[in-house]
Design a protein around this motif. Structure first.
Motif, mmCIF file in Angstrom:
data_model
loop_
_atom_site.group_PDB
_atom_site.id
_atom_site.type_symbol
_atom_site.label_atom_id
_atom_site.label_comp_id
_atom_site.label_asym_id
_atom_site.label_seq_id
_atom_site.Cartn_x
_atom_site.Cartn_y
_atom_site.Cartn_z
ATOM 1 N N GLU A 295 0.832 -1.205 0.000
ATOM 2 C CA GLU A 295 0.000 0.000 0.000
ATOM 3 C C GLU A 295 0.867 1.256 0.000
ATOM 4 O O GLU A 295 1.903 1.313 0.668
ATOM 5 C CB GLU A 295 -0.887 0.022 1.248
ATOM 6 N N GLY A 296 0.418 2.238 -0.747
ATOM 7 C CA GLY A 296 1.067 3.538 -0.749
ATOM 8 C C GLY A 296 2.234 3.669 -1.689
ATOM 9 O O GLY A 296 2.666 4.796 -1.989
ATOM 10 N N MET A 297 2.792 2.561 -2.194
ATOM 11 C CA MET A 297 3.952 2.618 -3.083
ATOM 12 C C MET A 297 3.477 2.784 -4.526
ATOM 13 O O MET A 297 3.409 1.842 -5.304
ATOM 14 C CB MET A 297 4.806 1.363 -2.906
ATOM 15 N N LEU A 298 3.131 4.034 -4.860
ATOM 16 C CA LEU A 298 2.494 4.289 -6.147
ATOM 17 C C LEU A 298 3.451 4.123 -7.315
ATOM 18 O O LEU A 298 3.026 3.851 -8.439
ATOM 19 C CB LEU A 298 1.877 5.687 -6.147
ATOM 20 N N GLN A 299 4.745 4.297 -7.093
ATOM 21 C CA GLN A 299 5.703 4.065 -8.175
ATOM 22 C C GLN A 299 5.718 2.600 -8.602
ATOM 23 O O GLN A 299 6.144 2.290 -9.713
ATOM 24 C CB GLN A 299 7.113 4.456 -7.734
ATOM 25 N N LEU A 300 5.267 1.711 -7.739
ATOM 26 C CA LEU A 300 5.296 0.288 -8.047
ATOM 27 C C LEU A 300 4.032 -0.182 -8.768
ATOM 28 O O LEU A 300 3.896 -1.367 -9.083
ATOM 29 C CB LEU A 300 5.482 -0.532 -6.756
ATOM 30 N N ARG A 301 3.112 0.738 -9.049
ATOM 31 C CA ARG A 301 1.887 0.359 -9.751
ATOM 32 C C ARG A 301 2.188 -0.109 -11.169
ATOM 33 O O ARG A 301 3.176 0.271 -11.778
ATOM 34 C CB ARG A 301 0.931 1.553 -9.840
ATOM 35 N N GLY A 302 1.294 -0.925 -11.694
ATOM 36 C CA GLY A 302 1.307 -1.228 -13.118
ATOM 37 C C GLY A 302 2.321 -2.279 -13.548
ATOM 38 O O GLY A 302 2.765 -3.120 -12.772
ATOM 39 N N SER A 303 2.690 -2.189 -14.811
ATOM 40 C CA SER A 303 3.413 -3.269 -15.483
ATOM 41 C C SER A 303 4.862 -3.429 -15.052
ATOM 42 O O SER A 303 5.500 -4.414 -15.433
ATOM 43 C CB SER A 303 3.359 -3.055 -17.002
ATOM 44 N N TYR A 304 5.395 -2.488 -14.262
ATOM 45 C CA TYR A 304 6.798 -2.600 -13.857
ATOM 46 C C TYR A 304 6.968 -3.172 -12.454
ATOM 47 O O TYR A 304 8.081 -3.165 -11.916
ATOM 48 C CB TYR A 304 7.500 -1.247 -13.959
ATOM 49 N N LEU A 305 5.904 -3.705 -11.864
ATOM 50 C CA LEU A 305 6.024 -4.225 -10.508
ATOM 51 C C LEU A 305 7.084 -5.326 -10.425
ATOM 52 O O LEU A 305 7.896 -5.353 -9.489
ATOM 53 C CB LEU A 305 4.677 -4.763 -10.014
ATOM 54 N N SER A 306 7.109 -6.226 -11.394
ATOM 55 C CA SER A 306 8.090 -7.311 -11.346
ATOM 56 C C SER A 306 9.506 -6.786 -11.527
ATOM 57 O O SER A 306 10.463 -7.347 -10.975
ATOM 58 C CB SER A 306 7.772 -8.378 -12.401
ATOM 59 N N THR A 307 9.661 -5.688 -12.287
ATOM 60 C CA THR A 307 10.989 -5.079 -12.429
ATOM 61 C C THR A 307 11.425 -4.465 -11.105
ATOM 62 O O THR A 307 12.581 -4.622 -10.680
ATOM 63 C CB THR A 307 10.968 -4.011 -13.537
ATOM 64 N N TRP A 308 10.509 -3.766 -10.441
ATOM 65 C CA TRP A 308 10.824 -3.213 -9.131
ATOM 66 C C TRP A 308 11.188 -4.321 -8.149
ATOM 67 O O TRP A 308 12.044 -4.146 -7.270
ATOM 68 C CB TRP A 308 9.646 -2.400 -8.588
ATOM 69 N N ASP A 309 10.549 -5.485 -8.259
ATOM 70 C CA ASP A 309 10.860 -6.597 -7.371
ATOM 71 C C ASP A 309 12.324 -7.000 -7.495
ATOM 72 O O ASP A 309 12.960 -7.394 -6.522
ATOM 73 C CB ASP A 309 9.953 -7.787 -7.684
ATOM 74 N N ASP A 310 12.880 -6.897 -8.707
ATOM 75 C CA ASP A 310 14.296 -7.204 -8.926
ATOM 76 C C ASP A 310 15.214 -6.077 -8.445
ATOM 77 O O ASP A 310 16.378 -6.322 -8.116
ATOM 78 C CB ASP A 310 14.561 -7.455 -10.412
ATOM 79 N N ILE A 311 14.702 -4.847 -8.441
ATOM 80 C CA ILE A 311 15.522 -3.686 -8.092
ATOM 81 C C ILE A 311 15.612 -3.493 -6.578
ATOM 82 O O ILE A 311 16.682 -3.198 -6.034
ATOM 83 C CB ILE A 311 14.943 -2.414 -8.742
ATOM 84 N N LEU A 312 14.486 -3.634 -5.887
ATOM 85 C CA LEU A 312 14.436 -3.360 -4.453
ATOM 86 C C LEU A 312 15.285 -4.365 -3.674
ATOM 87 O O LEU A 312 15.413 -5.520 -4.087
ATOM 88 C CB LEU A 312 12.988 -3.431 -3.963
ATOM 89 N N PRO A 313 15.851 -3.941 -2.540
ATOM 90 C CA PRO A 313 16.610 -4.901 -1.723
ATOM 91 C C PRO A 313 15.690 -5.992 -1.198
ATOM 92 O O PRO A 313 14.522 -5.728 -0.888
ATOM 93 C CB PRO A 313 17.173 -4.038 -0.590
ATOM 94 N N PRO A 314 16.180 -7.222 -1.096
ATOM 95 C CA PRO A 314 15.341 -8.309 -0.591
ATOM 96 C C PRO A 314 14.862 -8.021 0.833
ATOM 97 O O PRO A 314 15.592 -7.442 1.640
ATOM 98 C CB PRO A 314 16.276 -9.531 -0.607
ATOM 99 N N ILE A 315 13.628 -8.430 1.114
ATOM 100 C CA ILE A 315 13.124 -8.276 2.477
ATOM 101 C C ILE A 315 13.884 -9.248 3.390
ATOM 102 O O ILE A 315 14.442 -10.242 2.919
ATOM 103 C CB ILE A 315 11.600 -8.507 2.560
ATOM 104 N N PRO A 316 13.943 -8.992 4.688
ATOM 105 C CA PRO A 316 14.647 -9.906 5.597
ATOM 106 C C PRO A 316 14.090 -11.328 5.514
ATOM 107 O O PRO A 316 12.884 -11.533 5.342
ATOM 108 C CB PRO A 316 14.394 -9.290 6.973
ATOM 109 N N VAL A 317 14.980 -12.293 5.652
ATOM 110 C CA VAL A 317 14.581 -13.698 5.539
ATOM 111 C C VAL A 317 13.477 -14.043 6.539
ATOM 112 O O VAL A 317 12.519 -14.742 6.190
ATOM 113 C CB VAL A 317 15.811 -14.618 5.756
ATOM 114 N N ALA A 318 13.585 -13.545 7.767
ATOM 115 C CA ALA A 318 12.566 -13.861 8.780
ATOM 116 C C ALA A 318 11.201 -13.336 8.359
ATOM 117 O O ALA A 318 10.178 -14.011 8.560
ATOM 118 C CB ALA A 318 12.967 -13.277 10.136
ATOM 119 N N ASP A 319 11.149 -12.136 7.773
ATOM 120 C CA ASP A 319 9.874 -11.579 7.302
ATOM 121 C C ASP A 319 9.332 -12.394 6.133
ATOM 122 O O ASP A 319 8.123 -12.642 6.043
ATOM 123 C CB ASP A 319 10.056 -10.119 6.878
#
Length: 201
Positions: free
Chosen positions: A156-180
């Motif tokens: 929620e709230g991450m409007l830059q991640l909307r639309g067709s580039y969400l999977s690209t952002w998934d590759d760009i953003l740092p991985p979430i912590p393993v425990a999370d």
């Protein structure tokens, strides 16, 4: 196959192979992940026949068919849900696949009738994480012959991640912590199991 079957279609034959191409209008969209000087890669010539996808020669050589249920987040008699092998940038990315070795075009009628409700069910399970604005659903299939549908959770709230580039952002953003990532997998599996089937995490 004959040479005729390996001749590019008129669509492919009309593509500007090797030519310099302009950036598309999406480069100006506010969801486009990149800035600065970018160039479009020239198109390569078609590769015909295309190389076989993984598992195209049958279930005996399909990684997904040969995985034990315990390696999945959730399973039932006909469907299995898996996470990625390691954390990525989004709260959750999961893949739904039939237990049987099918692609979408040859999915048996019974499984095809279940697919719509299963799409809804997986989306609900990702929303169970809380803080998820949208769940994106994709069917690609260029890498493997076993049907697999991708579900990606946009925070929620991450409007830059909307639309067709969400999977690209998934590759760009740092991985979430393993425990999370592991905790999120447990929530998703439990939400799926609440409507039937078995959670494995």
């Amino acid at each position: 196959m004959s040479d005729l079957e390996h001749t590019p279609s008129p669509f492919v034959a009309g593509l500007p192979i090797g030519a310099e191409l302009p950036l598309p209008p999406v480069a100006e969209w506010d969801i486009f992940p990149f800035e600065g000087d970018l160039r479009v890669r020239p198109l390569d010539r078609p590769v015909l026949p295309e190389p076989p996808r993984h598992g195209e020669d049958g279930p005996e050589n399909c990684d997904q068919c040969n995985r034990a249920d315990q390696e999945f987040l959730w399973t039932d008699e006909h469907w299995r849900l898996t996470g990625l092998r390691e954390p990525s940038g989004l709260p959750a990315v999961v893949l739904l696949m039939p237990r049987g070795h099918h692609d979408l075009a040859d999915l048996p009628a019974g499984r095809a009738a279940e697919l719509g409700p299963m799409l809804q069910r997986v989306e609900r399970a990702l929303h169970a994480l809380g803080g998820i604005a949208r769940v994106h659903v994709d069917k690609l299939g260029d890498g493997a012959a076993h049907l697999h549908l991708w579900f990606s959770a946009r925070p929620e709230g991450m409007l830059q991640l909307r639309g067709s580039y969400l999977s690209t952002w998934d590759d760009i953003l740092p991985p979430i912590p393993v425990a999370d990532w592991q905790a999120n997998g447990r929530v998703i599996a439990a939400a799926m199991a609440a409507e039937g089937g078995t959670a494995h995490v």
